[in-house]
Design a protein around this motif. Structure first.
Motif, short mmCIF file in Angstrom:
data_model
loop_
_atom_site.label_atom_id
_atom_site.label_comp_id
_atom_site.label_asym_id
_atom_site.label_seq_id
_atom_site.Cartn_x
_atom_site.Cartn_y
_atom_site.Cartn_z
N ILE A 26 96.87 -1.53 2.42
CA ILE A 26 96.17 -0.75 3.44
C ILE A 26 96.26 0.74 3.11
CG2 ILE A 26 96.04 -0.24 5.92
CD1 ILE A 26 97.76 -2.86 6.28
N TYR A 27 95.11 1.38 3.07
CA TYR A 27 95.11 2.84 2.91
C TYR A 27 95.50 3.42 4.27
CZ TYR A 27 93.50 7.60 2.08
OH TYR A 27 93.43 8.96 1.96
N SER A 28 96.67 4.08 4.32
CA SER A 28 97.25 4.50 5.60
C SER A 28 97.75 5.94 5.51
CB SER A 28 98.39 3.55 5.97
OG SER A 28 98.99 3.93 7.17
N PRO A 29 96.84 6.92 5.45
CA PRO A 29 97.25 8.33 5.30
C PRO A 29 97.96 8.87 6.53
CG PRO A 29 94.90 8.19 5.75
CD PRO A 29 95.38 6.79 5.57
N THR A 30 98.87 9.80 6.31
CA THR A 30 99.56 10.50 7.39
C THR A 30 99.42 12.00 7.16
OG1 THR A 30 101.68 10.59 6.22
CG2 THR A 30 101.23 8.62 7.54
N LYS A 31 99.93 12.78 8.10
CA LYS A 31 99.88 14.24 7.96
C LYS A 31 100.69 14.69 6.76
CE LYS A 31 102.19 16.73 10.87
NZ LYS A 31 102.62 17.40 12.13
N ASP A 32 101.78 14.01 6.50
CA ASP A 32 102.65 14.37 5.38
C ASP A 32 102.20 13.79 4.05
OD1 ASP A 32 104.34 15.77 7.12
OD2 ASP A 32 105.47 13.94 7.60
N ASN A 33 101.48 12.70 4.10
CA ASN A 33 101.05 12.05 2.86
C ASN A 33 99.63 11.52 3.04
OD1 ASN A 33 100.67 10.65 0.51
ND2 ASN A 33 102.33 9.20 0.81
#
Length: 234
Positions: free
Chosen positions: A172-179
């Motif tokens: 799953i492509y699961s971007p976050t603010k840090d990454n």
């Protein structure tokens, strides 16, 4: 005139002997190079999905095959192997003395992705084709916004060992603010891996060793280091 004719008649037997000697040398050289009396002593096969018996049947080579049937024919035999089985992506055949080595690169199923209600299967190059439904033998990809990211991830997955590929259920492509390039990987053994697009291939190979040391199922974080913790402990 008679003198010229006499010289010509003398030359003909000489030229005939030279031609005959050349022919004999060529035949002897051909026999020595082919060595029809020699046979293959052993066949070494490197393949994950095909058995040794299957590969030998496809290429028609065993420990009784005449060596001359393989000599100079390795490229042709490799092409024939590719045509015989859709699971074969490429093949490399090497003849060293009387030993044949065959390395088979399988046409790996890299996974499945759903776009606009339609399922697609991905191959080892990240190329897609329509299918009715996933067959369960490869991971499901989701939430990817870029075809390039999806393709590169599928290519990377295809390079893993079979045992690792079989343990990956979802990517799953699961971007976050840090990454912004974070991947969440759901494993069939109950663990979850956090990785990044760029280091997915380099770090995922450490998963089996890390998972073996875990006391409980949980998260294995490979984003910026390599550590694990149980579900609910953070």
């Amino acid at each position: 005139m008679e003198k010229i004719k006499s010289q010509f008649m003398k030359r003909r037997p000489l030229q005939l002997w030279i031609s005959l000697t050349t022919f004999v040398v060529l035949i002897v050289g051909l026999i020595l190079s082919l060595q029809p009396w020699r046979t293959i002593s052993s066949v070494n096969i490197d393949s994950n999905m095909l058995t040794k018996q299957q590969v030998q049947k496809y290429v028609g080579i065993n420990d009784k095959t005449p060596r001359w049937r393989v000599l100079g024919q390795t490229t042709f035999i490799a092409h024939q192997l590719i045509k015989k089985d859709a699971k074969v992506y490429s093949a490399d055949i090497d003849l060293d003395s009387n030993v044949v080595s065959i390395k088979v690169v399988e046409n790996i199923s890299a996974g499945f992705v759903k776009k606009d209600g339609q399922w697609y299967a991905l191959n080892r190059q990240g190329k897609s084709k329509k299918v009715d439904n996933p067959n369960g033998n490869a991971p499901i990809y989701s939430n990817f916004k870029s075809n390039a990211q999806l393709t590169n991830t599928a290519k990377t997955f295809s390079q893993f060992e079979l045992s690792l590929r079989q343990n990956i259920s979802q990517i799953i492509y699961s971007p976050t603010k840090d990454n912004n390039n974070r991947l969440k990987i759901i494993m069939t053994d109950g663990n979850t891996v956090l990785a990044t697009l760029k280091t997915f291939g380099k770090k995922m190979i450490y998963y089996p060793g890390i998972a073996a040391q875990m006391q409980t199922k949980g998260i294995i974080d490979l984003q910026y280091g390599a550590y694990s913790y149980g579900y609910g402990s953070k």
